[in-house]
Scaffold this motif. Structure first.
Motif, PDB file in Angstrom:
ATOM      1  N   GLU A 130     -12.136  -1.673  -6.301  1.00 18.75           N
ATOM      2  CA  GLU A 130     -10.873  -1.094  -6.776  1.00 18.75           C
ATOM      3  C   GLU A 130     -10.422   0.033  -5.845  1.00 18.75           C
ATOM      4  O   GLU A 130      -9.237   0.186  -5.576  1.00 18.75           O
ATOM      5  N   ALA A 131     -11.394   0.823  -5.353  1.00 17.61           N
ATOM      6  CA  ALA A 131     -11.038   1.877  -4.401  1.00 17.61           C
ATOM      7  C   ALA A 131     -10.548   1.259  -3.091  1.00 17.61           C
ATOM      8  O   ALA A 131      -9.501   1.641  -2.556  1.00 17.61           O
ATOM      9  N   LEU A 132     -11.285   0.254  -2.587  1.00 16.23           N
ATOM     10  CA  LEU A 132     -10.896  -0.378  -1.312  1.00 16.23           C
ATOM     11  C   LEU A 132      -9.523  -1.035  -1.424  1.00 16.23           C
ATOM     12  O   LEU A 132      -8.758  -1.076  -0.460  1.00 16.23           O
ATOM     13  N   HIS A 133      -9.223  -1.555  -2.596  1.00 17.75           N
ATOM     14  CA  HIS A 133      -7.925  -2.212  -2.820  1.00 17.75           C
ATOM     15  C   HIS A 133      -6.775  -1.222  -2.592  1.00 17.75           C
ATOM     16  O   HIS A 133      -5.720  -1.590  -2.082  1.00 17.75           O
ATOM     17  N   THR A 134      -7.014   0.050  -2.952  1.00 17.18           N
ATOM     18  CA  THR A 134      -5.929   1.042  -2.889  1.00 17.18           C
ATOM     19  C   THR A 134      -5.926   1.853  -1.597  1.00 17.18           C
ATOM     20  O   THR A 134      -4.870   2.071  -1.013  1.00 17.18           O
ATOM     21  N   TYR A 135      -7.110   2.299  -1.132  1.00 13.35           N
ATOM     22  CA  TYR A 135      -7.012   3.252  -0.013  1.00 13.35           C
ATOM     23  C   TYR A 135      -6.816   2.566   1.341  1.00 13.35           C
ATOM     24  O   TYR A 135      -6.988   1.374   1.451  1.00 13.35           O
ATOM     25  N   GLU A 136      -6.392   3.347   2.288  1.00 17.98           N
ATOM     26  CA  GLU A 136      -5.898   2.881   3.602  1.00 17.98           C
ATOM     27  C   GLU A 136      -4.643   2.020   3.431  1.00 17.98           C
ATOM     28  O   GLU A 136      -4.315   1.218   4.309  1.00 17.98           O
ATOM     29  N   GLY A 137      -3.951   2.197   2.307  1.00 16.00           N
ATOM     30  CA  GLY A 137      -2.713   1.448   2.041  1.00 16.00           C
ATOM     31  C   GLY A 137      -2.980   0.293   1.095  1.00 16.00           C
ATOM     32  O   GLY A 137      -3.906  -0.492   1.298  1.00 16.00           O
ATOM     33  N   THR A 138      -2.163   0.196   0.050  1.00 12.89           N
ATOM     34  CA  THR A 138      -2.359  -0.867  -0.950  1.00 12.89           C
ATOM     35  C   THR A 138      -2.024  -2.237  -0.350  1.00 12.89           C
ATOM     36  O   THR A 138      -1.399  -2.337   0.706  1.00 12.89           O
ATOM     37  N   ALA A 139      -2.388  -3.276  -1.084  1.00  9.10           N
ATOM     38  CA  ALA A 139      -2.070  -4.644  -0.641  1.00  9.10           C
ATOM     39  C   ALA A 139      -0.557  -4.810  -0.489  1.00  9.10           C
ATOM     40  O   ALA A 139      -0.084  -5.494   0.430  1.00  9.10           O
ATOM     41  N   ASN A 140       0.219  -4.164  -1.369  1.00  9.77           N
ATOM     42  CA  ASN A 140       1.690  -4.243  -1.257  1.00  9.77           C
ATOM     43  C   ASN A 140       2.155  -3.703   0.084  1.00  9.77           C
ATOM     44  O   ASN A 140       3.009  -4.287   0.747  1.00  9.77           O
ATOM     45  N   ILE A 141       1.589  -2.560   0.471  1.00  9.56           N
ATOM     46  CA  ILE A 141       2.036  -1.929   1.716  1.00  9.56           C
ATOM     47  C   ILE A 141       1.612  -2.773   2.931  1.00  9.56           C
ATOM     48  O   ILE A 141       2.381  -2.947   3.881  1.00  9.56           O
ATOM     49  N   THR A 186       1.304  -5.926   2.914  1.00  6.73           N
ATOM     50  CA  THR A 186       2.230  -7.074   2.888  1.00  6.73           C
ATOM     51  C   THR A 186       3.549  -6.714   3.561  1.00  6.73           C
ATOM     52  O   THR A 186       4.104  -7.503   4.345  1.00  6.73           O
ATOM     53  N   LEU A 187       4.038  -5.508   3.288  1.00  5.04           N
ATOM     54  CA  LEU A 187       5.306  -5.082   3.886  1.00  5.04           C
ATOM     55  C   LEU A 187       5.185  -4.932   5.403  1.00  5.04           C
ATOM     56  O   LEU A 187       6.128  -5.217   6.146  1.00  5.04           O
ATOM     57  N   ILE A 188       3.996  -4.473   5.866  1.00  5.46           N
ATOM     58  CA  ILE A 188       3.775  -4.327   7.318  1.00  5.46           C
ATOM     59  C   ILE A 188       3.829  -5.712   7.989  1.00  5.46           C
ATOM     60  O   ILE A 188       4.497  -5.915   9.001  1.00  5.46           O
ATOM     61  N   ALA A 201      11.152  -3.906   4.780  1.00  3.37           N
ATOM     62  CA  ALA A 201      11.539  -3.991   3.357  1.00  3.37           C
ATOM     63  C   ALA A 201      10.854  -2.894   2.546  1.00  3.37           C
ATOM     64  O   ALA A 201      10.589  -3.058   1.361  1.00  3.37           O
ATOM     65  N   PHE A 202      10.554  -1.767   3.190  1.00  2.00           N
ATOM     66  CA  PHE A 202       9.812  -0.689   2.524  1.00  2.00           C
ATOM     67  C   PHE A 202      10.674   0.055   1.505  1.00  2.00           C
ATOM     68  O   PHE A 202      10.153   0.555   0.527  1.00  2.00           O
ATOM     69  N   VAL A 203      11.982   0.163   1.803  1.00  2.00           N
ATOM     70  CA  VAL A 203      12.843   0.921   0.875  1.00  2.00           C
ATOM     71  C   VAL A 203      14.017   0.063   0.436  1.00  2.00           C
ATOM     72  O   VAL A 203      14.370  -0.913   1.096  1.00  2.00           O
TER      73      VAL A 203
HETATM   74  C1  LIG Z   1     -11.045   6.278  -3.765  1.00  2.00           C
HETATM   75  C2  LIG Z   1      -9.848   6.730  -2.969  1.00  2.00           C
HETATM   76  C3  LIG Z   1     -10.036   7.460  -1.797  1.00  2.00           C
HETATM   77  C4  LIG Z   1      -8.944   7.895  -1.053  1.00  2.00           C
HETATM   78  N1  LIG Z   1      -9.175   8.605   0.087  1.00  2.00           N
HETATM   79  C5  LIG Z   1      -8.113   9.091   0.773  1.00  2.00           C
HETATM   80  C6  LIG Z   1      -8.323   9.881   1.945  1.00  2.00           C
HETATM   81  O1  LIG Z   1      -9.442  10.145   2.355  1.00  2.00           O
HETATM   82  N2  LIG Z   1      -7.222  10.365   2.609  1.00  2.00           N
HETATM   83  C7  LIG Z   1      -5.960  10.102   2.179  1.00  2.00           C
HETATM   84  O2  LIG Z   1      -5.005  10.560   2.810  1.00  2.00           O
HETATM   85  N3  LIG Z   1      -5.755   9.344   1.081  1.00  2.00           N
HETATM   86  C8  LIG Z   1      -6.785   8.833   0.354  1.00  2.00           C
HETATM   87  N4  LIG Z   1      -6.570   8.075  -0.762  1.00  2.00           N
HETATM   88  C9  LIG Z   1      -5.186   7.873  -1.198  1.00  2.00           C
HETATM   89  C10 LIG Z   1      -4.697   6.442  -0.965  1.00  2.00           C
HETATM   90  O3  LIG Z   1      -4.459   6.196   0.406  1.00  2.00           O
HETATM   91  C11 LIG Z   1      -3.434   6.237  -1.837  1.00  2.00           C
HETATM   92  O4  LIG Z   1      -3.833   6.278  -3.197  1.00  2.00           O
HETATM   93  C12 LIG Z   1      -2.753   4.910  -1.518  1.00  2.00           C
HETATM   94  O5  LIG Z   1      -2.181   4.929  -0.232  1.00  2.00           O
HETATM   95  C13 LIG Z   1      -1.655   4.613  -2.537  1.00  2.00           C
HETATM   96  O6  LIG Z   1      -0.784   5.704  -2.638  1.00  2.00           O
HETATM   97  P1  LIG Z   1      -0.461   6.319  -4.088  1.00  2.00           P
HETATM   98  O7  LIG Z   1      -1.724   6.504  -4.844  1.00  2.00           O
HETATM   99  O8  LIG Z   1       0.415   7.493  -3.839  1.00  2.00           O
HETATM  100  O9  LIG Z   1       0.319   5.162  -4.842  1.00  2.00           O
HETATM  101  P2  LIG Z   1       1.893   4.910  -4.835  1.00  2.00           P
HETATM  102  O10 LIG Z   1       2.442   5.008  -3.440  1.00  2.00           O
HETATM  103  O11 LIG Z   1       2.519   5.711  -5.904  1.00  2.00           O
HETATM  104  O12 LIG Z   1       1.910   3.371  -5.247  1.00  2.00           O
HETATM  105  C14 LIG Z   1       1.742   2.942  -6.602  1.00  2.00           C
HETATM  106  C15 LIG Z   1       2.019   1.429  -6.645  1.00  2.00           C
HETATM  107  O13 LIG Z   1       3.348   1.172  -6.156  1.00  2.00           O
HETATM  108  C16 LIG Z   1       3.300   0.277  -5.063  1.00  2.00           C
HETATM  109  N5  LIG Z   1       4.320   0.618  -4.073  1.00  2.00           N
HETATM  110  C17 LIG Z   1       4.570   1.835  -3.516  1.00  2.00           C
HETATM  111  N6  LIG Z   1       5.566   1.728  -2.632  1.00  2.00           N
HETATM  112  C18 LIG Z   1       5.950   0.436  -2.641  1.00  2.00           C
HETATM  113  C19 LIG Z   1       6.940  -0.295  -1.934  1.00  2.00           C
HETATM  114  N7  LIG Z   1       7.752   0.277  -1.020  1.00  2.00           N
HETATM  115  N8  LIG Z   1       7.077  -1.610  -2.203  1.00  2.00           N
HETATM  116  C20 LIG Z   1       6.257  -2.219  -3.096  1.00  2.00           C
HETATM  117  N9  LIG Z   1       5.292  -1.582  -3.786  1.00  2.00           N
HETATM  118  C21 LIG Z   1       5.155  -0.268  -3.553  1.00  2.00           C
HETATM  119  C22 LIG Z   1       1.892   0.434  -4.487  1.00  2.00           C
HETATM  120  O14 LIG Z   1       1.507  -0.750  -3.778  1.00  2.00           O
HETATM  121  C23 LIG Z   1       1.069   0.628  -5.748  1.00  2.00           C
HETATM  122  O15 LIG Z   1       0.795  -0.619  -6.350  1.00  2.00           O
HETATM  123  C24 LIG Z   1      -7.634   7.604  -1.510  1.00  2.00           C
HETATM  124  C25 LIG Z   1      -7.443   6.851  -2.667  1.00  2.00           C
HETATM  125  C26 LIG Z   1      -8.537   6.404  -3.389  1.00  2.00           C
HETATM  126  C27 LIG Z   1      -8.291   5.579  -4.643  1.00  2.00           C
END
Ligand SMILES: Cc1cc2nc3c(=O)[nH]c(=O)nc-3n(C[C@H](O)[C@H](O)[C@H](O)COP(=O)(O)OP(=O)(O)OC[C@H]3O[C@@H](n4cnc5c(N)ncnc54)[C@H](O)[C@@H]3O)c2cc1C
Length: 165
Positions: free
Chosen positions: A138-149, A151-153, A163-165
């Motif tokens: 679950e952590a890997l799914h979100t950090y370094e950019g979510t799967a959505n992001i 996909t946009l790249i 299509a980011f905004v």
């Molecule tokens: C365990 C863990 C460790 C982390 N470590 C670090 C770290 O060391 N350094 C650091 O800088 N960050 C870190 N992060 C932060 C992580 O990179 C962010 O949580 C992640 O990039 C998502 O950003 P957000 O949480 O602000 O979600 P949001 O940007 O609010 O996104 C929420 C949801 O909306 C979707 N979404 C957002 N924008 C769009 C769009 N344009 N189009 C479609 N869907 C969209 C996302 O895909 C997601 O599903 C960590 C996160 C976790 C969970």
């Protein structure tokens, strides 16, 4: 922040993106590790666990689940192999690391969920470790950019339209 704390050679978001290409490669590999571990745990559990007078591996539905998991693990390995070769040739791009991160984290989440299901009630106990892999995924799914992001790249690269905004 003092000027002395500034990272050398970090001048723009392009420099940050180069770091992200490398870290997304690492996440793709980590996802493969979690999926492989979950598959191994599920296979040995199903070999040992007896229900209706035989081991779980003797049921067709259980084999279907194990084979689907294995197929996903193998496809993830191919992504990682390609990443490794591109890095060796200094040709890793943002797009390739994004698609590998997206694919492998999605597939690994599916594999650990299948493993958790195959362990029945034991699937949610820490003793059997699948739940640890699931939490890490679950952590890997979100950090370094979510799967959505990711996909946009990739979508921007193949269509030429951001299509980011
Ligand atoms: C365990 C863990 C460790 C982390 N470590 C670090 C770290 O060391 N350094 C650091 O800088 N960050 C870190 N992060 C932060 C992580 O990179 C962010 O949580 C992640 O990039 C998502 O950003 P957000 O949480 O602000 O979600 P949001 O940007 O609010 O996104 C929420 C949801 O909306 C979707 N979404 C957002 N924008 C769009 C769009 N344009 N189009 C479609 N869907 C969209 C996302 O895909 C997601 O599903 C960590 C996160 C976790 C969970």
């Amino acid at each position: 922040m003092p000027e002395a704390n500034r990272l050398p050679a970090a001048r723009s978001f392009r420099d940050t993106a180069r770091v992200l290409a490398g870290t997304r490669n690492a996440v793709a590999w980590a996802a493969l590790g979690h999926a492989t571990a979950a598959y191994d745990i599920a296979l040995s559990y199903c070999e040992q666990r007896q229900q209706f007078g035989k081991p779980l591996v003797g049921f067709q539905l259980v084999q279907d689940s194990l084979v689907k998991m294995l197929a996903e693990v193998c496809s993830m390995q191919l992504f990682c192999l390609r990443l490794g070769r591109l890095i060796e040739e200094d040709r890793l791009t943002d797009t390739v690391s994004a698609i590998a991160k997206m694919n492998n984290t999605r597939k690994a989440r599916m594999v650990v969920a299948e493993a958790r299901d195959l362990l029945g009630g034991n699937g949610i106990l820490l003793d059997f470790h699948v739940m640890r892999h699931m939490a890490d995924m679950e952590a890997l799914h979100t950090y370094e950019g979510t799967a959505n992001i990711q996909t946009l790249i990739v979508g921007r690269d193949i269509t030429g339209v951001g299509a980011f905004v």
